[in-house]
Design a protein around this motif. Structure first.
Motif, mmCIF file in Angstrom:
data_model
loop_
_atom_site.group_PDB
_atom_site.id
_atom_site.type_symbol
_atom_site.label_atom_id
_atom_site.label_comp_id
_atom_site.label_asym_id
_atom_site.label_seq_id
_atom_site.Cartn_x
_atom_site.Cartn_y
_atom_site.Cartn_z
ATOM 1 N N ILE A 68 -9.740 -3.077 2.708
ATOM 2 C CA ILE A 68 -8.805 -2.168 2.045
ATOM 3 C C ILE A 68 -9.386 -1.789 0.690
ATOM 4 N N SER A 89 0.858 -1.187 0.000
ATOM 5 C CA SER A 89 0.000 0.000 0.000
ATOM 6 C C SER A 89 0.896 1.238 0.000
ATOM 7 N N LYS A 90 0.304 2.386 0.193
ATOM 8 C CA LYS A 90 1.072 3.629 0.215
ATOM 9 C C LYS A 90 1.873 3.789 1.499
ATOM 10 N N ASP A 127 -6.166 1.917 -2.987
ATOM 11 C CA ASP A 127 -5.037 2.137 -2.094
ATOM 12 C C ASP A 127 -3.960 1.071 -2.250
ATOM 13 N N ILE A 128 -4.207 0.082 -3.104
ATOM 14 C CA ILE A 128 -3.236 -0.989 -3.333
ATOM 15 C C ILE A 128 -2.324 -0.608 -4.493
ATOM 16 N N ARG A 129 -1.058 -0.424 -4.196
ATOM 17 C CA ARG A 129 -0.096 -0.094 -5.248
ATOM 18 C C ARG A 129 0.310 -1.349 -6.017
#
Length: 252
Positions: A195, A161-162, A199-201
């Motif tokens: 989640i 994530s970030k 927001d998941i890179r």
């Protein structure tokens, strides 16, 4: 001067082998064709930045370009290596995630019996939220999953994530914008969390693990002695039970 001539000769041979024009190579080095021609013809020296870029362009080692060493293994996926990101490097990995060359600063390893493909990485596990599946110190082998819609329910995944790197059990949510994250550790009171997919890179499927749990020899010996004592105690309990049973029979 001799070294400059040998370097020029090698980069010229590589260019010819790959059928690149001087203009094409010069553009990759961000210099003019005239400037590149002077390097190739040994009239000018070559800077370290250009050596690095040429090694990437031709997939050879910098040692080969500089010294002609042919037996130095280049650490890349094509040669069976996978980048390893330890716990201490997690924060830096997240910070530099969007840079093209962020993996070059990490260690690369070969895993016996494992043939890597593109988009695979090794991550060291932190914490025991997924015990007993994976433990703190274990290293998981992960493969990038570009399409989140293809992630199967109950998959073990690593999520970048970030702000964090997480290893979780994924459940498909009724809301298509979210994924549900769960821990395997039943003693963990954190429970499930959602989640947002935005927001998941990067989401990576865990393909396997290398256990970091190695019992020292002296502990193995100690555990063996404890087991022997426990076995002897069980035998003693059985003999006492038999003896008490005989005594009870005689008393009647």
């Amino acid at each position: 001067m001799r070294g400059r001539q040998e370097i020029g000769k090698r980069i010229k041979e590589l260019r010819s082998r790959h059928k690149f024009s001087q203009k094409h190579v010069a553009e990759r080095l961000f210099i003019s064709q005239a400037a590149y021609s002077l390097i190739e013809n040994s009239q000018n020296g070559i800077v370290a930045e250009h050596i690095i870029n040429l090694s990437k362009l031709y997939d050879v080692t910098t040692d080969y370009l500089l010294k002609g060493d042919k037996f130095v293994i280049k650490m890349s996926v094509t040669n069976g290596f996978v980048p390893y990101i330890g716990v201490s490097a997690h924060a830096g990995f997240i910070k530099n995630f969007d840079t093209d060359e962020h993996l070059e600063s990490y260690d690369w390893f070969r895993i016996p019996g494992f043939n890597p493909t593109q988009n695979q990485k090794l991550f060291e596990v932190e914490g025991n939220s997924m015990a007993p599946t994976v433990l703190s110190g274990d290293v998981v082998i992960c493969q990038s999953q570009k399409n989140l819609e293809n992630v199967l329910d109950d998959s073990l995944v690593l999520i970048i994530s970030k702000v964090a790197i997480l290893i979780k059990r994924i459940r498909v949510s009724e809301d298509p914008s979210f994924l549900i994250m769960e821990n395997d550790n039943t003693q963990d009171e954190e429970g499930e969390k959602k989640i947002n997919k935005q927001d998941i890179r990067e989401l990576m499927i865990v393909r396997g693990k290398i256990s970091g749990v190695l019992v020292p020899h002296h502990e193995i010996a100690a555990k063996g002695k404890i087991q022997a004592l426990e076995d002897a105690l069980d035998l003693l309990k059985k003999e006492v039970y038999k003896l008490n049973k005989k005594i009870a029979t005689l008393s009647h």
